[in-house]
Scaffold this motif. Sequence first.
Motif, short mmCIF file in Angstrom:
data_model
loop_
_atom_site.label_atom_id
_atom_site.label_comp_id
_atom_site.label_asym_id
_atom_site.label_seq_id
_atom_site.Cartn_x
_atom_site.Cartn_y
_atom_site.Cartn_z
N GLY A 1 0.80 -1.22 0.00
CA GLY A 1 0.00 0.00 0.00
C GLY A 1 0.83 1.27 0.00
N TRP A 2 0.11 2.39 0.20
CA TRP A 2 0.69 3.72 0.19
C TRP A 2 0.76 4.27 1.61
N ASP A 3 1.35 5.47 1.73
CA ASP A 3 1.43 6.11 3.04
C ASP A 3 0.04 6.51 3.52
N LEU A 4 -0.18 6.33 4.81
CA LEU A 4 -1.42 6.75 5.46
C LEU A 4 -1.09 7.89 6.42
N ALA A 5 -1.85 8.96 6.38
CA ALA A 5 -1.61 10.09 7.28
C ALA A 5 -1.54 9.60 8.73
N LEU A 6 -0.53 10.06 9.45
CA LEU A 6 -0.33 9.57 10.81
C LEU A 6 -1.53 9.85 11.71
N THR A 7 -2.13 11.02 11.53
CA THR A 7 -3.30 11.32 12.37
C THR A 7 -4.42 10.32 12.11
N SER A 8 -4.61 9.95 10.84
CA SER A 8 -5.65 8.96 10.52
C SER A 8 -5.31 7.61 11.12
N ARG B 1 -0.30 11.24 -2.32
CA ARG B 1 -0.54 10.70 -0.99
C ARG B 1 -1.08 11.81 -0.13
N PRO B 2 -1.95 11.53 0.79
CA PRO B 2 -2.47 12.58 1.65
C PRO B 2 -1.37 13.14 2.53
N ASN B 3 -1.56 14.38 2.92
CA ASN B 3 -0.59 14.99 3.83
C ASN B 3 -0.58 14.24 5.15
N SER B 4 0.56 14.29 5.82
CA SER B 4 0.69 13.64 7.12
C SER B 4 0.92 14.70 8.19
N PRO B 5 -0.14 15.40 8.57
CA PRO B 5 0.05 16.47 9.56
C PRO B 5 0.50 15.88 10.87
N GLY B 6 1.29 16.65 11.58
CA GLY B 6 1.81 16.15 12.86
C GLY B 6 0.72 16.09 13.90
N GLY B 7 0.70 15.03 14.66
CA GLY B 7 -0.25 14.88 15.75
C GLY B 7 0.45 14.96 17.08
N SER B 8 -0.23 14.56 18.12
CA SER B 8 0.34 14.64 19.45
C SER B 8 1.14 13.39 19.80
N ALA B 9 1.11 12.39 18.94
CA ALA B 9 1.84 11.15 19.24
C ALA B 9 3.32 11.33 18.92
N ARG B 10 4.15 10.65 19.67
CA ARG B 10 5.59 10.66 19.40
C ARG B 10 5.91 9.54 18.43
N THR B 11 6.59 9.88 17.33
CA THR B 11 6.93 8.88 16.33
C THR B 11 8.41 8.57 16.39
N SER B 12 8.73 7.35 15.99
CA SER B 12 10.12 6.91 15.97
C SER B 12 10.52 6.65 14.53
N PRO B 13 11.37 7.51 13.93
CA PRO B 13 11.79 7.26 12.55
C PRO B 13 12.61 5.99 12.48
N ALA B 14 12.32 5.16 11.48
CA ALA B 14 13.07 3.93 11.31
C ALA B 14 14.33 4.18 10.51
#
Length: 613
Positions: free
Chosen positions: A558-565, A600-613
């Motif tokens: 698949g494709w990227d999914l917006a992090l908030t979604s 791909r939809p934008n991936s606006p930043g949310g309140s969750a902390r993400t860990s780049p791989a």
Amino acid sequence: MPWWGQALVILGIVVLGIAIVAVATSSGAGPGIWTKVKAIAGRAVEVARWALGLVRLGMAGIAAAVVVLLGIMFVPPLWSMITFGGACGEPIDLRVVTDAENVGPLGAAARRYMADRSGGGCRTVTVDVTADAPAEQAKEGFAHGWTSPGTGLSPDDCSSRPERATLLGAQPDVWIPASSIIARGVRDYVEGLRACSGKVSPVLVRAHLDLQGSVASSPLVLGVFSKSDQPGLVADGGKQGLKPLLDAFYGDDLVRSLARPSPDISASGLLATPLLYQAMPGSQGVPAKAEEALSRIEAPAGDAVSMLCELRNEDHPAPPDRMAVIVPESVMARYNDGDTLGGAGCPNRKPSQERQLFPYYADDLPVLDYPFVHVRWQGQDDGPRDRAVADFRKWLQRDALTREGLRTPSGRLTGDDQAVREMRNSDHLVPDRVPPRPPAGGEDCTGSLDDLLHCYQHARPGLPVSVMLDVSGSMALTGGPQNDPHLGFAQALALRIMGGVRPSALTTLFEFSQPPPKRGERMPKSGYLMPNGGEVDSTETSQRSDVEASAQRATTQGWDLALTSAIDQAAGRLKFGKQTLVVVTDGQARPPTPAPESGRPNSPGGSARTSPA
């Protein structure tokens, strides 16, 4: 053969040539005994005269040969052309793994070592320094061919094959962990396992770990920021324990919270934890209370390098008010000096006065002793590699790391230790010697590596942990020193997180991506529910392996999914109550597609902390 041996061979050839000439010119005799005697007598006089001239000529020739040889040896390209056939030999590649907080100093030392061993214009050895895995990951890595855990293999069945195995990196020749207690614990665990042949099962082959003494040391210290700095509050020179030190700072409201490196990924944080359980103000020596206080801190997570890198960054908010830290002295010295701490995301810069750390020493905080461990793997151990490893160890043990902010193995400061010495001033006394000592905090917690891990894991609250793993197309892109797919790094990180969760805690894995648009659609659908195949709930240790196996089997789709979604969809499926949600993603888009209106939809930043791989 060494250069002087080669020179002697050439000189020997010159001398042999002179001897042959002498023999050839001195041969011959006439018939008859008296004629022979007279001929020999006359010939003796002639030979004596000839020999004297020959010696003079021979000495001049030998001297000329020596001059030519010296000229050749001091002109590197010419010497290389003669001795190596016009090209340098293949250098030996040494693979070194060390504690993440020690990669900077050891990497700098390795570069100096390679320069020292590059005589005659040819490099004889290369040293690649990378960060090792946490203690529990390292145990399994050395036991299973340096692969990530979660392969589902049985150490009792040498013929078993995993569906998929992810390497922790190139199999190391040298391991330099932060502490001997960790090295001994891993070695004893690996030696207690059944040995499998590398030909039968490369994944189950175990390493032989040879502990060969310390190469440096660094005590853990308490650091406070300028607003909390009060040298007159405590005794000088580290002659007090951590508990009275913390009581003094907390009692005068100079410190309200304490941050340590995460014991899940940092050896220094793990080694300090048993003492913190006894010393934390208000905990009454109850590990669960101390752990709760330590977990409330709003500080950057990770090892000491990651934590201080964030705190030094002027683009980020100032450190939390009245916060103190527990970190290795060497890391604090490099932090204050503006030296390299981490990778490209941690620029070299001195902290502002507001962010500068001031050290306080306690006589019961652990001292990291950095043991040198020679790692041998089946089929890779040979004489030249053994000699290269031994030479690197001897070079390090000549106090090579003191130029990088560490102390000698006995805990002594040297004249090269400028970064540490610069923390000393009229108010702050930096001890000239901090001798090695074992971790403090009770024998039940500090007797072995297993005791350390058990003590920490059982003091942690059993909060549910959910890991969201990005499986979109961009995770198939490659990068890193081994040019591995992003998904492999993400899987290793997800497994590391799961491995640090308390055994009784509920663990959930979500995989997320977005399906490509169907024919005729301009944009892919938003709100796509994540695939359910990798989602597993675990309440028992036996089921935890199912969660890890699911992460290990993940494939890109698949494709990227917006992090908030993605987060919104996962949040709706979580149990109520306090818990942790970790998002593991590369934060990148998949490679461009030829469809002009696709995206791909934008991936606006949310309140969750993400860990780049």
